[in-house]
Design an enzyme around this catalytic site. Sequence first.
Site, short mmCIF file in Angstrom:
data_model
loop_
_atom_site.label_atom_id
_atom_site.label_comp_id
_atom_site.label_asym_id
_atom_site.label_seq_id
_atom_site.Cartn_x
_atom_site.Cartn_y
_atom_site.Cartn_z
N ARG A 152 -3.33 3.82 13.10
CA ARG A 152 -2.91 5.12 12.58
C ARG A 152 -1.77 5.67 13.44
O ARG A 152 -0.84 6.29 12.92
CB ARG A 152 -4.10 6.10 12.56
CG ARG A 152 -5.31 5.58 11.76
CD ARG A 152 -5.25 5.88 10.29
NE ARG A 152 -6.17 5.07 9.52
CZ ARG A 152 -7.42 5.40 9.20
NH1 ARG A 152 -7.91 6.56 9.59
NH2 ARG A 152 -8.17 4.59 8.48
N LYS A 191 -11.29 -8.21 6.63
CA LYS A 191 -10.67 -7.31 7.60
C LYS A 191 -11.64 -6.17 7.91
O LYS A 191 -12.12 -5.55 6.95
CB LYS A 191 -9.38 -6.75 6.99
CG LYS A 191 -8.63 -5.80 7.88
CD LYS A 191 -7.49 -5.19 7.12
CE LYS A 191 -6.91 -4.08 7.97
NZ LYS A 191 -5.99 -3.26 7.24
N TYR A 195 -2.04 -9.44 16.37
CA TYR A 195 -0.94 -8.88 17.16
C TYR A 195 -0.69 -9.71 18.42
O TYR A 195 0.28 -9.45 19.13
CB TYR A 195 -1.25 -7.42 17.52
CG TYR A 195 -1.46 -6.56 16.30
CD1 TYR A 195 -0.38 -6.09 15.56
CD2 TYR A 195 -2.75 -6.25 15.85
CE1 TYR A 195 -0.57 -5.32 14.41
CE2 TYR A 195 -2.95 -5.48 14.71
CZ TYR A 195 -1.85 -5.03 14.00
OH TYR A 195 -2.06 -4.29 12.87
N CYS A 241 0.87 -1.18 0.00
CA CYS A 241 0.00 0.00 0.00
C CYS A 241 0.91 1.23 0.00
O CYS A 241 2.13 1.11 -0.06
CB CYS A 241 -0.91 -0.01 1.23
SG CYS A 241 -2.31 1.14 1.04
N GLU A 259 -16.76 -8.49 -3.60
CA GLU A 259 -15.38 -7.99 -3.61
C GLU A 259 -14.38 -9.14 -3.56
O GLU A 259 -13.39 -9.15 -4.29
CB GLU A 259 -15.14 -7.04 -2.43
CG GLU A 259 -15.66 -5.63 -2.65
CD GLU A 259 -14.70 -4.78 -3.49
OE1 GLU A 259 -13.76 -5.33 -4.08
OE2 GLU A 259 -14.91 -3.55 -3.54
N ARG A 270 -11.19 6.89 4.40
CA ARG A 270 -10.92 6.07 3.22
C ARG A 270 -12.21 5.50 2.63
O ARG A 270 -12.21 4.45 1.99
CB ARG A 270 -9.99 4.91 3.60
CG ARG A 270 -8.71 5.31 4.32
CD ARG A 270 -7.69 4.18 4.30
NE ARG A 270 -6.62 4.34 5.26
CZ ARG A 270 -5.61 5.21 5.16
NH1 ARG A 270 -5.56 6.03 4.12
NH2 ARG A 270 -4.67 5.27 6.08
N SER A 272 -5.99 -3.64 14.78
CA SER A 272 -5.46 -2.91 15.95
C SER A 272 -6.53 -2.57 16.98
O SER A 272 -6.29 -2.69 18.19
CB SER A 272 -4.76 -1.64 15.47
OG SER A 272 -5.64 -0.83 14.71
N CYS A 309 -0.14 4.27 2.08
CA CYS A 309 -0.56 5.26 3.09
C CYS A 309 0.52 5.60 4.10
O CYS A 309 0.48 6.67 4.70
CB CYS A 309 -1.84 4.79 3.78
SG CYS A 309 -1.81 3.08 4.30
N LYS A 354 -12.21 -5.50 2.49
CA LYS A 354 -11.64 -4.61 3.49
C LYS A 354 -12.62 -3.47 3.76
O LYS A 354 -12.93 -2.69 2.87
CB LYS A 354 -10.30 -4.05 3.00
CG LYS A 354 -9.63 -3.14 4.01
CD LYS A 354 -8.24 -2.71 3.58
CE LYS A 354 -7.62 -1.84 4.66
NZ LYS A 354 -6.28 -1.36 4.28
C1 PBG Z 1 -3.56 0.57 5.31
C2 PBG Z 1 -3.76 -0.46 6.34
C3 PBG Z 1 -4.52 -0.29 7.48
C4 PBG Z 1 -4.42 -1.46 8.20
C5 PBG Z 1 -3.61 -2.33 7.48
N1 PBG Z 1 -3.23 -1.70 6.32
C6 PBG Z 1 -5.24 0.88 7.99
C7 PBG Z 1 -6.24 1.53 7.15
O1 PBG Z 1 -6.70 0.99 6.14
O2 PBG Z 1 -6.59 2.66 7.50
C8 PBG Z 1 -5.09 -1.70 9.49
C9 PBG Z 1 -4.43 -2.65 10.39
C10 PBG Z 1 -4.92 -2.56 11.78
O3 PBG Z 1 -5.73 -1.68 12.16
O4 PBG Z 1 -4.46 -3.39 12.57
N2 PBG Z 1 -3.61 0.13 4.01
ZN ZN Z 2 -3.13 2.02 2.81
#
Ligand code: PBG
Ligand code: ZN
Length: 324
Positions: free
Chosen positions: A207, A249, A314, A122, A234, A218, A275, A124, A197
């Site tokens: 974040r 996810k 985690y 990704c 999807e 997003r 997370s 970001c 996702k």
């Molecule tokens: C970004 C990404 C995110 C996570 C994994 N890849 C955050 C988002 O999409 O904002 C989230 C992982 C987590 O919260 O544990 N591509």
């Molecule tokens: Zn991203």
Amino acid sequence: MSSQFPEARPRRLRRNASLRSLFQETEFSLNDLVLPIFVEEEIDDFVPINSMPGVMRIPESKLAGEIERYARAGIKSVMTFGVSHHLDGNGSDTWREDGLVSRMSRIAKDAVPEMIVMSDTCFCEYTDHGHCGVLHNHEVDNDQTLLNLGKQAVAAARAGADVIAPSAAMDGQVQAIRRALDEAGFTQTAIMAYSTKFASALYGPFREAGGSALKGDRKSYQMNPMNRREAVRESLLDEQEGADALMVKPAGAYLDIIRDIREASRLPLSAYQVSGEYAMIKFAAQAGAIDEDRVVRESLGAIKRAGADLIFTYFAMDLALAGI
Ligand code: PBG
Ligand code: ZN
């Protein structure tokens, strides 16, 4: 058969621990768990992530030692997230041969060649605006981002990543990455698609973990959490595009979706305990409200029971150290 006795007595198989374990339907082991890790460049010490007690950003210089420690504990796979100091509008560090994405895979594979390294794919954490792709007139430009995803995937594969895991939520990303990998000769590098996702509030702590620059949200590329039919669509699109494995996810609040996709596809299916799910368990346990170890096992067991083959969590290292 009417009598004063119950016709069925499920309690017969619950009378003691041996009977209960003999008749247990669902199990998970270290073979099913992937540990997501955060690696920061240009720092010397571990940095605790306050919103995820027990999780630290790993300094790049200590990554090799950490991978060795995980392997000794029995971890089979990690997913790498970079915390970059080289941000720009496109996230171009991600496709540099000596950029952080490449270095993480190279260091991890050199340290422990058997460790399965999945490269989160990704932008970001590498863009100055924090979005998962190229911005054009305040929107994320899908097709320009596809070109860059292909470049990043090839760089990661060249650096030794076993699995490319695209999480940008762009349309056509699996096909674009598959083509780019094949054309560069990486026909054996697998794609673990973040195929379903959701735009979830449960990513909040991530974040902080990733030092995200994002203002806004997003929702124009990640899915509406309320959509069940679209969730299956999807994942099936990613299957058609050539994904080797699928993902849902977040995990715990989306067990219905895991089950739906399990029944709609024969591909391996993973789920990502994100997370926020981690933080909810940790903070509730710290407050004395729940027993952390039991809730962790119950949450992961439930994700498997719903139909996931693999779980990103985690908690993987805690479980490994506990001997599972
Ligand atoms: C970004 C990404 C995110 C996570 C994994 N890849 C955050 C988002 O999409 O904002 C989230 C992982 C987590 O919260 O544990 N591509
Ligand atoms: Zn991203």
